[in-house]
Design a protein around this motif. Structure first.
Motif, PDB file in Angstrom:
ATOM      1  N   GLU A  33       6.900  43.244  17.967  1.00 43.42           N
ATOM      2  CA  GLU A  33       5.998  42.467  18.983  1.00 43.42           C
ATOM      3  C   GLU A  33       6.110  43.493  20.059  1.00 43.42           C
TER       4      GLU A  33
ATOM      5  N   HIS B 210      -2.325  26.251  28.771  1.00 44.17           N
ATOM      6  CA  HIS B 210      -2.184  25.941  27.328  1.00 44.17           C
ATOM      7  C   HIS B 210      -2.033  24.495  27.163  1.00 44.17           C
ATOM      8  N   TYR B 211      -3.106  23.680  26.483  1.00 49.28           N
ATOM      9  CA  TYR B 211      -2.896  22.292  26.394  1.00 49.28           C
ATOM     10  C   TYR B 211      -2.841  22.329  24.824  1.00 49.28           C
TER      11      TYR B 211
ATOM     12  N   PHE C  81      -9.386  31.123  18.580  1.00 48.53           N
ATOM     13  CA  PHE C  81      -8.886  29.807  17.941  1.00 48.53           C
ATOM     14  C   PHE C  81      -7.805  28.852  18.972  1.00 48.53           C
TER      15      PHE C  81
ATOM     16  N   MET D 261      -4.669  26.598  19.421  1.00 47.22           N
ATOM     17  CA  MET D 261      -3.183  26.887  19.013  1.00 47.22           C
ATOM     18  C   MET D 261      -3.046  26.101  17.715  1.00 47.22           C
TER      19      MET D 261
HETATM   20  C1  LIG Z   1      -6.594  32.051  28.667  1.00 46.79           C
HETATM   21  C2  LIG Z   1      -6.415  31.257  27.531  1.00 46.79           C
HETATM   22  C3  LIG Z   1      -6.261  30.028  27.448  1.00 46.79           C
HETATM   23  C4  LIG Z   1      -6.052  29.252  26.337  1.00 46.79           C
HETATM   24  N1  LIG Z   1      -5.684  27.907  26.214  1.00 46.79           N
HETATM   25  C5  LIG Z   1      -5.720  27.049  25.111  1.00 46.79           C
HETATM   26  C6  LIG Z   1      -5.295  25.623  25.219  1.00 46.79           C
HETATM   27  O1  LIG Z   1      -5.478  25.087  26.214  1.00 46.79           O
HETATM   28  N2  LIG Z   1      -5.121  25.197  23.863  1.00 46.79           N
HETATM   29  C7  LIG Z   1      -5.229  25.825  22.704  1.00 46.79           C
HETATM   30  O2  LIG Z   1      -5.011  25.075  21.820  1.00 46.79           O
HETATM   31  N3  LIG Z   1      -5.126  27.297  22.595  1.00 46.79           N
HETATM   32  C8  LIG Z   1      -5.321  27.917  23.957  1.00 46.79           C
HETATM   33  N4  LIG Z   1      -5.589  29.247  23.827  1.00 46.79           N
HETATM   34  C9  LIG Z   1      -5.484  29.970  22.503  1.00 46.79           C
HETATM   35  C10 LIG Z   1      -4.208  30.269  22.164  1.00 46.79           C
HETATM   36  O3  LIG Z   1      -3.626  31.288  23.103  1.00 46.79           O
HETATM   37  C11 LIG Z   1      -4.247  31.280  20.741  1.00 46.79           C
HETATM   38  O4  LIG Z   1      -4.554  30.012  19.830  1.00 46.79           O
HETATM   39  C12 LIG Z   1      -2.811  31.271  20.193  1.00 46.79           C
HETATM   40  O5  LIG Z   1      -2.264  32.280  21.196  1.00 46.79           O
HETATM   41  C13 LIG Z   1      -3.174  32.567  19.078  1.00 46.79           C
HETATM   42  O6  LIG Z   1      -2.165  32.847  18.319  1.00 46.79           O
HETATM   43  P1  LIG Z   1      -1.999  34.320  17.773  1.00 46.79           P
HETATM   44  O7  LIG Z   1      -0.582  34.183  17.282  1.00 46.79           O
HETATM   45  O8  LIG Z   1      -3.026  34.304  16.926  1.00 46.79           O
HETATM   46  O9  LIG Z   1      -2.150  35.361  18.964  1.00 46.79           O
HETATM   47  P2  LIG Z   1      -1.301  35.669  20.411  1.00 46.79           P
HETATM   48  O10 LIG Z   1      -0.857  34.405  20.957  1.00 46.79           O
HETATM   49  O11 LIG Z   1      -2.237  36.351  21.103  1.00 46.79           O
HETATM   50  O12 LIG Z   1      -0.230  36.660  19.590  1.00 46.79           O
HETATM   51  C14 LIG Z   1      -0.533  37.598  19.163  1.00 46.79           C
HETATM   52  C15 LIG Z   1       0.739  38.627  19.533  1.00 46.79           C
HETATM   53  O13 LIG Z   1       0.875  39.890  19.194  1.00 46.79           O
HETATM   54  C16 LIG Z   1       1.265  40.844  19.772  1.00 46.79           C
HETATM   55  N5  LIG Z   1       0.607  42.178  19.460  1.00 46.79           N
HETATM   56  C17 LIG Z   1      -1.060  42.484  19.361  1.00 46.79           C
HETATM   57  N6  LIG Z   1      -1.001  43.551  18.943  1.00 46.79           N
HETATM   58  C18 LIG Z   1       0.056  44.025  18.557  1.00 46.79           C
HETATM   59  C19 LIG Z   1       0.575  45.387  17.824  1.00 46.79           C
HETATM   60  N7  LIG Z   1      -0.141  46.417  17.583  1.00 46.79           N
HETATM   61  N8  LIG Z   1       1.704  45.424  17.695  1.00 46.79           N
HETATM   62  C20 LIG Z   1       2.978  44.381  17.833  1.00 46.79           C
HETATM   63  N9  LIG Z   1       2.428  43.336  18.642  1.00 46.79           N
HETATM   64  C21 LIG Z   1       1.080  43.070  18.944  1.00 46.79           C
HETATM   65  C22 LIG Z   1       0.688  40.391  21.101  1.00 46.79           C
HETATM   66  O14 LIG Z   1       1.359  40.749  22.149  1.00 46.79           O
HETATM   67  C23 LIG Z   1       1.048  38.877  21.000  1.00 46.79           C
HETATM   68  O15 LIG Z   1       2.140  38.520  21.704  1.00 46.79           O
HETATM   69  C24 LIG Z   1      -6.026  29.880  25.039  1.00 46.79           C
HETATM   70  C25 LIG Z   1      -5.960  31.291  24.972  1.00 46.79           C
HETATM   71  C26 LIG Z   1      -6.436  32.020  26.119  1.00 46.79           C
HETATM   72  C27 LIG Z   1      -6.750  33.299  26.038  1.00 46.79           C
END
Ligand SMILES: Cc1cc2nc3c(=O)[nH]c(=O)nc-3n(C[C@H](O)[C@H](O)[C@H](O)COP(=O)(O)OP(=O)(O)OC[C@H]3O[C@@H](n4cnc5c(N)ncnc54)[C@H](O)[C@@H]3O)c2cc1C
Length: 374
Positions: free
Chosen positions: A31, A57-58, A350, A352
């Motif tokens: 990470e 995040h809801y 997407f 969560m």
């Molecule tokens: C402002 C905002 C509000 C949101 N509100 C909601 C909500 O209310 N309800 C809801 O259901 N969803 C919400 N979401 C969406 C939610 O954040 C995502 O669905 C979820 O976080 C996606 O999970 P993920 O694992 O794909 O990505 P992320 O949560 O982005 O996790 C990816 C991880 O990979 C790490 N990473 C990236 N590149 C690298 C690399 N090269 N090497 C090592 N680590 C790396 C990042 O640091 C991060 O920790 C919201 C998103 C945003 C931006």
């Protein structure tokens, strides 16, 4: 022992990592940030307030199976995800429903009156070509200008006429007075916060997490012989070392104001389509259920620079993304395959619950058995 490399400790990395560890794999997870949980990360401030670091995040889902699976890592509390837009001096509930037009017009509406109003207001555009046309065709000019136009343009930094219709394509319209923002069956919050949930998910003897370590393709190449496969939830363009160029993202800046009162706002989120530089204010205490003498209201400003939050979808960015997707497809077929999943790795927004479900499905598919039925 079978080994797997995972990039990114957000919902995708932790869900796939946990499931694979339970199935006997040694999981090495890298990470780039100094914490787990991805964008869902929350923490306690110096004053002890539970804060959502990367925007509110809801959690909501229609899936009973997903909620049951997540419940081994957390208890839940019911959450009132109520959102209002400030239009002149009125606070009108979102998404648009009977309650919205009633608040806006200051009188009651029957379903028939609401339908009649929409039929009169809607602009006849059969195939909307941009976000503005999409809104005009769905809700008409008055609601578009009062609620969507300013918000959308502040959020994206460009005219709604330049945005793809898909940005506003799924505007929900309710012909009742349900003022809950999401429509899903379960609308809950992890009782002790998201980070608590993710820490429990990460707590497995075969799951090892290294923080502050960014991984890109050349890093994978150096170690891939030790692994059966790789799951990448990291940023697509950065993973391929920007060889095709940078994918555009919209970012956010957060400004927090602490107040010495229990609550400041009526509800968790207020949108500001007009008149202010910020897009929304969020008082997360309304939904974390925390008892605390202080409260925090976070002012959100959309901006170009900063953390990659929202993919900016345009014909150009999708064409660039296609080039990266082709590289990703080649890696999926390699001897040590790399699977790309999640909001950064797929360049898609997407919620969560979608990424949790997609992560479970990917592991079911890779191991060719239904580890978790979803
Ligand atoms: C402002 C905002 C509000 C949101 N509100 C909601 C909500 O209310 N309800 C809801 O259901 N969803 C919400 N979401 C969406 C939610 O954040 C995502 O669905 C979820 O976080 C996606 O999970 P993920 O694992 O794909 O990505 P992320 O949560 O982005 O996790 C990816 C991880 O990979 C790490 N990473 C990236 N590149 C690298 C690399 N090269 N090497 C090592 N680590 C790396 C990042 O640091 C991060 O920790 C919201 C998103 C945003 C931006």
């Amino acid at each position: 022992m079978k080994k797997v490399l995972i990039i990114g400790a957000g919902p995708v990395g932790l869900t796939t990592g946990r499931l694979l560890a339970e199935e006997g794999y040694q999981v090495d997870l890298f990470e780039r940030r100094d914490h787990i949980g991805g964008n869902c990360f929350d923490y306690h401030s110096a004053a002890g307030l539970l804060c959502h670091k990367y925007g509110p995040h809801y959690f909501r889902t229609n899936s009973d199976e997903l909620l049951a699976w997540l419940s081994q890592f957390s208890d839940w509390i019911p959450a009132n995800y109520h959102v209002r837009a400030k239009v002149q001096d009125k606070f009108v509930p979102l998404p648009i429903s009977l309650a919205t037009v009633e608040a806006l017009k200051g009188r009651t509406f029957s379903v028939e009156e609401f339908e009649h109003y929409l039929a009169q207001e809607r602009v006849a555009i059969e195939h909307p070509q941009n976000a503005e046309e999409q809104c005009l065709a769905t809700v008409g000019r008055e609601l578009y200008e009062a609620i969507f136009k300013g918000y959308t343009e502040k959020q994206w930094g460009i005219s709604a006429k330049e945005l793809l219709p898909s940005i506003t394509a799924r505007i929900p319209l309710r012909f009742n007075r349900d003022i809950r923002y999401p429509s899903e069956k379960h609308q809950v919050m992890p009782a002790q916060g998201y980070t608590y949930l993710f820490k429990n998910m990460a707590d497995h003897s075969r799951l090892s997490i290294k923080l502050n370590q960014e991984f890109c393709l050349s890093d994978v190449r150096a170690v891939e012989s030790a692994y059966e496969f790789v799951i990448c939830s990291g940023q697509l363009d950065q993973f391929f070392e920007y060889q095709k160029g940078k994918l555009p993202y919209r970012s956010l800046r957060f400004e927090e104001k602490i107040s010495e009162s229990e609550f400041v706002q009526e509800n968790v989120q207020i949108n500001y389509p007009n008149d202010f530089d910020y897009t929304r204010t969020v008082e997360i205490k309304h939904v974390t259920g925390q008892q605390h003498p202080l409260t925090s209201v976070v002012y959100e400003y959309a901006q170009a620079e900063g953390e990659a939050f929202y993919p900016i979808l345009s014909l150009e960015s999708l064409a660039l993304c296609d080039q990266y997707r082709e590289l990703a497809r080649q890696e999926e077929r390699a001897q040590c395959p790399i699977y790309f999943l999640g909001r950064l790795a797929e360049y898609r927004y997407f919620n969560m619950d979608h990424v949790f479900l997609r992560s479970i499905k990917l592991v079911n598919q890779l191991l060719n058995k239904e580890i978790v039925k979803v």
